[in-house]
Each structure stands twice: as C-alpha cells, then as structure tokens.
Design a protein around this motif. Structure first.
Motif, mmCIF file in Angstrom:
data_model
loop_
_atom_site.group_PDB
_atom_site.id
_atom_site.type_symbol
_atom_site.label_atom_id
_atom_site.label_comp_id
_atom_site.label_asym_id
_atom_site.label_seq_id
_atom_site.Cartn_x
_atom_site.Cartn_y
_atom_site.Cartn_z
ATOM 1 N N ASN A 37 0.827 -1.203 0.000
ATOM 2 C CA ASN A 37 0.000 0.000 0.000
ATOM 3 C C ASN A 37 0.864 1.256 0.000
ATOM 4 O O ASN A 37 0.565 2.230 -0.693
ATOM 5 C CB ASN A 37 -0.924 0.021 1.224
ATOM 6 C CG ASN A 37 -2.128 -0.895 1.047
ATOM 7 O OD1 ASN A 37 -2.356 -1.411 -0.048
ATOM 8 N ND2 ASN A 37 -2.873 -1.102 2.123
ATOM 9 N N ASP A 40 2.162 1.614 -3.427
ATOM 10 C CA ASP A 40 1.077 2.094 -4.306
ATOM 11 C C ASP A 40 0.863 3.596 -4.120
ATOM 12 O O ASP A 40 0.644 4.331 -5.085
ATOM 13 C CB ASP A 40 -0.253 1.396 -3.976
ATOM 14 C CG ASP A 40 -0.238 -0.073 -4.365
ATOM 15 O OD1 ASP A 40 0.685 -0.483 -5.100
ATOM 16 O OD2 ASP A 40 -1.150 -0.812 -3.918
ATOM 17 N N LYS A 44 1.083 6.318 -7.068
ATOM 18 C CA LYS A 44 -0.046 7.184 -7.425
ATOM 19 C C LYS A 44 0.410 8.645 -7.459
ATOM 20 O O LYS A 44 0.058 9.393 -8.374
ATOM 21 C CB LYS A 44 -1.192 7.019 -6.417
ATOM 22 C CG LYS A 44 -1.953 5.716 -6.586
ATOM 23 C CD LYS A 44 -3.000 5.567 -5.484
ATOM 24 C CE LYS A 44 -3.536 4.146 -5.421
ATOM 25 N NZ LYS A 44 -4.254 3.894 -4.153
ATOM 26 N N ASP A 79 5.325 5.973 4.776
ATOM 27 C CA ASP A 79 5.639 6.322 3.385
ATOM 28 C C ASP A 79 5.490 7.816 3.178
ATOM 29 O O ASP A 79 4.853 8.508 3.977
ATOM 30 C CB ASP A 79 4.724 5.546 2.421
ATOM 31 C CG ASP A 79 3.273 5.994 2.477
ATOM 32 O OD1 ASP A 79 2.987 7.145 2.103
ATOM 33 O OD2 ASP A 79 2.411 5.167 2.897
ATOM 34 N N TYR A 92 -11.825 5.181 1.565
ATOM 35 C CA TYR A 92 -10.949 4.043 1.255
ATOM 36 C C TYR A 92 -10.747 3.087 2.421
ATOM 37 O O TYR A 92 -10.535 1.896 2.224
ATOM 38 C CB TYR A 92 -9.599 4.538 0.745
ATOM 39 C CG TYR A 92 -9.708 5.319 -0.539
ATOM 40 C CD1 TYR A 92 -10.424 4.793 -1.617
ATOM 41 C CD2 TYR A 92 -9.128 6.571 -0.677
ATOM 42 C CE1 TYR A 92 -10.538 5.510 -2.796
ATOM 43 C CE2 TYR A 92 -9.231 7.286 -1.851
ATOM 44 C CZ TYR A 92 -9.948 6.755 -2.913
ATOM 45 O OH TYR A 92 -10.061 7.452 -4.077
ATOM 46 N N ILE A 93 -10.752 3.633 3.611
ATOM 47 C CA ILE A 93 -10.539 2.742 4.758
ATOM 48 C C ILE A 93 -11.881 2.274 5.326
ATOM 49 O O ILE A 93 -12.172 1.081 5.355
ATOM 50 C CB ILE A 93 -9.684 3.427 5.847
ATOM 51 C CG1 ILE A 93 -8.339 3.863 5.268
ATOM 52 C CG2 ILE A 93 -9.503 2.491 7.039
ATOM 53 C CD1 ILE A 93 -7.434 2.757 4.766
ATOM 54 N N LEU A 123 -7.114 -9.181 1.074
ATOM 55 C CA LEU A 123 -7.495 -8.680 2.376
ATOM 56 C C LEU A 123 -6.904 -7.298 2.648
ATOM 57 O O LEU A 123 -7.411 -6.540 3.457
ATOM 58 C CB LEU A 123 -7.041 -9.669 3.443
ATOM 59 C CG LEU A 123 -7.955 -9.851 4.624
ATOM 60 C CD1 LEU A 123 -9.393 -10.015 4.193
ATOM 61 C CD2 LEU A 123 -7.518 -11.050 5.432
ATOM 62 N N GLY A 124 -5.829 -6.992 1.980
ATOM 63 C CA GLY A 124 -5.257 -5.651 1.997
ATOM 64 C C GLY A 124 -4.997 -5.089 3.381
ATOM 65 O O GLY A 124 -4.483 -5.770 4.276
ATOM 66 N N PHE A 125 -5.342 -3.846 3.529
ATOM 67 C CA PHE A 125 -5.085 -3.108 4.761
ATOM 68 C C PHE A 125 -5.600 -3.859 5.982
ATOM 69 O O PHE A 125 -4.980 -3.876 7.049
ATOM 70 C CB PHE A 125 -5.754 -1.734 4.662
ATOM 71 C CG PHE A 125 -5.799 -1.004 5.961
ATOM 72 C CD1 PHE A 125 -4.652 -0.415 6.467
ATOM 73 C CD2 PHE A 125 -6.976 -0.927 6.691
ATOM 74 C CE1 PHE A 125 -4.679 0.246 7.691
ATOM 75 C CE2 PHE A 125 -7.011 -0.267 7.911
ATOM 76 C CZ PHE A 125 -5.869 0.313 8.415
HETATM 77 P P1 ADP Z 1 -6.136 -2.131 -2.128
HETATM 78 O O1 ADP Z 1 -4.708 -1.797 -1.863
HETATM 79 O O2 ADP Z 1 -6.285 -3.426 -2.856
HETATM 80 O O3 ADP Z 1 -6.884 -1.020 -2.779
HETATM 81 P P2 ADP Z 1 -6.286 -2.105 0.703
HETATM 82 O O4 ADP Z 1 -7.261 -2.666 1.667
HETATM 83 O O5 ADP Z 1 -4.879 -2.551 0.836
HETATM 84 O O6 ADP Z 1 -6.836 -2.397 -0.731
HETATM 85 O O7 ADP Z 1 -6.306 -0.543 0.819
HETATM 86 C C1 ADP Z 1 -7.518 0.169 0.673
HETATM 87 C C2 ADP Z 1 -7.278 1.566 0.220
HETATM 88 O O8 ADP Z 1 -6.754 2.368 1.269
HETATM 89 C C3 ADP Z 1 -6.269 1.725 -0.889
HETATM 90 O O9 ADP Z 1 -6.841 1.506 -2.158
HETATM 91 C C4 ADP Z 1 -5.818 3.164 -0.713
HETATM 92 O O10 ADP Z 1 -6.715 4.045 -1.350
HETATM 93 C C5 ADP Z 1 -5.924 3.371 0.769
HETATM 94 N N1 ADP Z 1 -4.630 3.260 1.406
HETATM 95 C C6 ADP Z 1 -4.172 2.201 2.110
HETATM 96 N N2 ADP Z 1 -2.920 2.434 2.552
HETATM 97 C C7 ADP Z 1 -2.552 3.658 2.099
HETATM 98 C C8 ADP Z 1 -1.367 4.466 2.190
HETATM 99 N N3 ADP Z 1 -0.296 4.037 2.833
HETATM 100 N N4 ADP Z 1 -1.380 5.676 1.585
HETATM 101 C C9 ADP Z 1 -2.473 6.103 0.924
HETATM 102 N N5 ADP Z 1 -3.594 5.397 0.794
HETATM 103 C C10 ADP Z 1 -3.658 4.187 1.372
#
Ligand code: ADP
Ligand code: MG
Length: 636
Positions: A37, A40, A44, A79, A92-93, A123-125
C-alpha cells in the motif's frame, strides 16, 4: 475536525477465526499488504506529478520506512506517498477496506482449503488486524491545504477519527501488536520478511530497529567524552542502505544487460554459486505485460534431479514460489523470476488455472523456451551439445507434460551416441539405414552393457545412450507419437550385421547344444540360438526380448508385485558357433570321458554370458567362483 466514530457491520465473533485460519501459514502477509500500500501510494503520487496534478519539491526522494520496536511492541510502516484526506480515509478505509474485508470473508468463509488463494491477496489493509490489538493511521494528503488525519481502531470492528499531528506528506500505519505479532519486532525476522517480498520494490525501503536505536542513544549519553576516541566514526554515522534493489534486471531492456549482470542476478536471487548455463529474458508489453528471466541451471552431479524455483512477482512485489497454476509445471524445473502485473491475484487458484490470461502466459513462456533451445541448436550446436546432459531431463519432462512443447522441440532432441558425440533421431536413422532396418538401439547402462557396445562398435553399428529415469517414459512417448519409431535395448536383439551368415552347424549338433545347456543351467525354458558371429572371441551372449523386459519393468514399478509368472523373462542364450570353445564342446560330444569337463565348460559359458549382461546373483556368483577354481586346478 470533528471527532467521529463508527463500526463495520460484521459479526465480530466470526471475523478473526476465519481470517486467522486463512493466514495462519503465512502470517507475514500483513507486511506485504502494508508495504505494498505504501508503494502504491508513492506510485499514485508519481503519476499525479507526471500529469501535472501534484507539485513535488525539487529534492523529493521517495522512500518507505519500517520501524520495529520491541519495547513499545509496535511496528510502523511509513511512506511519503500521496497520503489521504479525511474524505479519503472515510471512503478508502472505512468503506472500501472494511467492506472489502467483509466481502472477502463472505466469499471464503466456507472454503476449507487454506491454500486456495494465491498468497491470500485481497485482504489488503485489513490484514493488519491479524497481528494487532490496535491500528492507527496518521496521514497527510499531498493536496495543498490538507489537514492531517488520525484514524484508530481497536480490534478492527470499530474506529475513531480525529486530528493528527503528522506534519509531512504521506502515511504512517502504526500497529500496536498483539501476542501474535510480537515476533515481527525482531529486526532479523523483519529483515528476512522484507527481503522476501520486497527485494525488488521500486522505491527505497529501509528498516530501523527503534528499540535498539533508543538503547544506543542512552549508551552514548552515558559515555564519558574521553572514551570517545574514534571521534570521526561517531560523528558521521553510516548512511543506511535500502534493503531492496529498485531496478531489477528483468525490467531492463535485454539489449542493455551484460552476461555478467545476468550471472550476478542469478547468484543473488537463488544463492546458487554455480553459473547458470544460459537464460531467457522475457520482456513484453503487448498484448500482455510479462517480464522475467528464466535460467537453465547446471546440475551439480549427474544423478541430481532438477529442482528449480520460479519466483512470481506482481509489480516487483514477491507473491509466491512455484505456482503451478500460472506456470507450466515442467518450467518449475528451471530457476527464474516472472513479473506478471496483469495477473488477477485476488481469485482462487482453481480459477487461475482456467483463466485466459494465465493460459496465454503459459503458452508464451513455453514458446520462448522452445525458441531459445532451437536457436541454440541451430546456431550454437557445440554449446547445445555441451548443455545437453544438464538440460535433457528438463526437455524430456517438458515433452511428456506439454504436447505443444513436444511439437516445438521434437526435432532438436539429441542423443548421446556410442560412436561418440551426439545425434538427432533423424540423423541416426538416416546414417544407420542399411544396418539397422529402422530399429533404434539404446544403451541403458554403459558399464553393464559394455560387451554389447563393443560388438556394436566392431560391426559399425550405433546405439544411443538413454540411461536416466525419465528416458523410459520418454521412449514410450516417442514410440506413441512417431510412427515407425521403435526402441530396442542393445541386448534385445542380434543384428544380421554381426553374423557371418551360415552357422555351418548340423541340425543334430544344434539340438545337442540345446539339451546340453538347458541341463547345465537347469532351465528347460531357456531359449537357445546358435549363430556364427563375426566376432570369434565371444562364446555366448544373452538376449532379452524388449517386449517382455518392458512388461517386467512395468510390473516392478507397480508396487513391486511379483508377476514374473505372467511375464516370464524371455531370455535367449546365443551360442557363437565360430568361437573355439563352443567348437571344442561339439568336438568332445562323443567322448564319454569328457562328460564332466563339458558340463563345467557349458555352465561357465552361460555364466560368462550372463555376467556381461547383468550382475550375477549371489548364489550364482559363489558357484562361478568355485567352478573357476576347479577349472584352474585342471590346468596345474
Ligand atoms: P487495495 O490496496 O487493494 O486497494 P487495501 O485494503 O490494501 O486495498 O487498501 C484500501 C485503500 O486504502 C487503498 O486503495 C488506498 O486508497 C488506501 N490506502 C491504504 N494504505 C494507504 C497508504 N499508505 N497511503 C495512501 N492510501 C492508502
Ligand atoms: Mg493494498
């Protein structure tokens, strides 16, 4: 900002047992997700900057830091990517990441197979809660005038949002670990994990042990200035090194890579200090994105089975080793890295197997490998021959497993020849047309079959050496795929080339020999054949019918069941009528006083033939030695 709180609608009792079951085998997944993340977020921002929607400072340096702290029991992932505004955190969260976790659970809670999802992507975040009692986000968006936001959740079902004190652009995720996560505060454990997933991450990645750093500061403070002899050293601390290589070789244009670089990369990634034989650099953007390097390893010793390793990456982040749903199984014998950014990883493995993209990748790689082998065969035949001992198990296994591969390489398969050097099947058949009547002779054990090889050589005949485990299967494959191709082991048949023609022996002499040897060997079923061989020095040899031998080998393979009564060994003892010993036996046949000698000689002839065919059984060996002594005594 207004202090806010909320919760996700999920049955709290269910969520963790299910996730834990999923992630049990690879608990370190949460690190991959959080650092991905972070990466990413930087990508972005870079994109926004490229299209003029962000304004980065001149001296901007992107980096990701992981801090572990044993004492505080925390892990931080920091980051300087694009950060999030309050609205974005909510979206997003609160919405996506939380509801994403709910979706994930819905989909997979009933699946019992832990390994179904590749690397548990999806499962991501939320995976942070696997190892944490509390997760905190502090983030400041890159957007002008943005306000820093803090988001906190205890346990992953409820959250609170408030102002944060973060002053720099980017995001810090702080994990307050539960028991499950404490092991990752160990610097070495964390380093190994980061190196596993992020050795080739596109942005610099640093690891710091905050607990150790704090101890050191304490120490330094308490130190007497006089002790500080080496002032220069303390004045300038070593610049920390990123633990990743942000420009992995596979991303470079193959034209710009040197041989040295390929070899170094190989050693570094696979910890194999043997040089690879050769490699294939995959580099394509269209119609799909696939990058990577496949190496053909050198086998350390002759009988080593090939054991490869194909590391799969997703945008420079390691996913897993040896995923046979993505890579044709036979390619797993090679060593290599593949970066497949288009791979749908948040799906189950069985889905991947039927995915069109995956099939295209497989087909493409298979074709590239076949092309490389063909180009070596055509343009570097000497090297190709040299590599053959190492690569032939791979090529043969590939032929057995993949019809398409077989079709592409069938004409460039080479065979070690008893005449020295290597030959293709086509050349072999062409060169031996007259002597072999289209038969292909092979040697399965050079030592054991030395006598037969000698006879072949004497008669200008040629056999190929097919002595490894896989060769049996491979010969069967060729026989089934290529009409008219028949393999015969070198001891299966005797060729007309070896014979003088007429045996010059009367009918009743033949039946005399038959009776004599059957009695000597005490085997009524033994087949006896009398031939006059061009080679006069060999009294007799054993032939073993190809068909019955294969049957026996097969039955031995299936559980070692004794089926010898169903497939009796069709052994033939060929007596050489041009040999002196055989001739003398016939000369003595009328002499009653020589009866014992004849028995001894015929037993011995049989044993000698047997010995140049296969090792004697212990009993037979004992008798052979005893008889040898007896024969020697007759000389003194
Ligand atoms: P994914 O990465 O597949 O989109 P995640 O659950 O890992 O799913 O994250 C969800 C969203 O949270 C991300 O798409 C992003 O928009 C936001 N996000 C998570 N971590 C960060 C970060 N470190 N900086 C900015 N945005 C973040
Ligand atoms: Mg993610």
């Amino acid at each position: 900002m207004k202090h806010e709180s909320g919760s996700i609608s999920i049955n709290t009792e269910n969520i963790f047992p299910i996730i834990k079951k999923w992630l049990y085998s690879e608990k370190d997944i949460f690190i991959r997700e959080l650092v991905s993340n972070a990466s990413d977020a930087i990508s972005k921002l870079k994109k926004l900057d490229a299209i003029g929607e962000a304004d980065l400072p001149e001296d901007n340096r992107f980096e990701i830091k992981v801090l572990v702290d044993k004492n505080e029991k925390t892990i931080k992932v920091i980051d300087n990517g694009l950060g999030m505004t309050e609205e974005e955190v909510k979206k997003y969260i609160n919405q996506i990441a939380f509801s994403g976790a709910v979706d994930f659970l819905e989909k997979y809670k009933d699946k019992s197979d832990d390994g179904q999802i590749i690397g548990h992507f999806g499962l991501g975040f939320y995976s942070a809660f696997m190892v944490s009692q509390r997760v905190q986000i502090d983030t400041l968006s890159f957007q002008p005038g943005a306000v820093p936001v803090r988001w906190v959740s205890d346990g992953g079902t409820e959250f609170e949002m408030m102002d944060s004190d973060r002053t720099e652009r980017g995001t810090t995720i702080t994990l307050h670990l539960s028991e499950d996560g404490l092991e990752f505060t160990d610097e070495y454990k964390m380093r190994a994990t980061l190196e596993k997933y992020f050795a080739f991450l596109p942005y610099e990645l640093y690891l710091e042990d905050s607990a150790k750093a704090a101890e050191k500061t304490e120490e330094d403070k308490s130190k007497e200035p006089a002790e500080n002899v080496d002032a220069a050293e303390t004045a300038e601390p070593k610049k920390p090194e990123p633990l990743n290589d942000t420009q992995p070789l596979w991303l470079k244009n193959p034209k710009d890579c040197t041989e040295e670089e390929y070899k170094q990369f190989y050693t570094k990634v696979f910890h194999d200090f043997n040089e690879p034989l050769f490699w294939i650099h995959l580099n394509m953007d269209y119609p799909f994105n696939l990058k990577g390097i496949l190496y053909f390893p050198k086998l350390k010793h002759e009988f080593e089975t090939m054991e490869g390793q194909i590391k799969l990456y997703y945008n420079q982040v390691f996913v897993a080793d040896n995923i046979k749903e993505v890579i044709p199984e036979f390619l797993l014998l090679l060593k290599g890295v593949l970066d497949c950014p288009d791979l749908p990883l948040n799906v189950s493995r069985s889905f991947l197997q039927n995915d069109g993209y995956v099939n295209k990748i497989s087909t493409h790689i298979t074709k590239k490998v076949a092309d490389k082998l063909t180009s070596l065969f055509e343009n570097e035949r000497d090297n190709y021959n040299k590599y053959w001992d190492d690569i032939n198990p791979f090529v043969k296994y590939g032929c057995i497993r993949e019809e398409k591969f077989f079709d592409r390489v069938k004409d460039i398969i080479i065979y070690k020849s008893t005449k020295g050097g290597y030959t293709t099947l086509k050349d072999y058949l062409e060169n031996n047309k007259e002597k072999h009547e289209n038969k292909i002779f092979y040697v399965s054990n050079e030592k054991q079959q030395a006598q037969y090889i000698r006879l072949f050589n004497e008669n200008g005949m040629e056999a190929v050496i097919l002595s490894t485990m896989i060769d049996n299967h491979f010969m069967q494959l060729l026989e089934s795929k290529m009409s008219g191709v028949r393999f015969n082991r070198i001891d299966a048949d005797i060729s007309d080339n070896m014979k003088k023609g007429d045996t010059g022996i009367a009918e009743d002499d033949v039946s005399y020999l038959e009776k004599l040897f059957k009695a000597a060997v005490n085997d009524d079923k033994l087949k006896i054949q009398v031939e006059s061989l061009k080679n006069e020095s060999v009294p007799a040899m054993i032939l073993l019918s190809e068909q019955s031998r294969r049957m026996q080998e097969m039955s031995a393979m299936f559980g070692g069941m004794d089926m010898s009564h169903m497939f009796p060994k069709e052994q033939t003892l060929v007596l050489n009528s041009s040999n002196k010993l055989v001739k003398s036996v016939l000369d003595m046949k009328a002499d009653e006083t020589k009866k014992d000698e004849i028995k001894l000689i015929s037993e011995h002839i049989y044993d000698l033939a047997m010995m140049s065919h296969q090792p004697l059984e212990p009993d037979a060996m004992a008798r052979f030695i005893e008889r040898s002594n007896e024969l020697l005594l007759k000389l003194v």
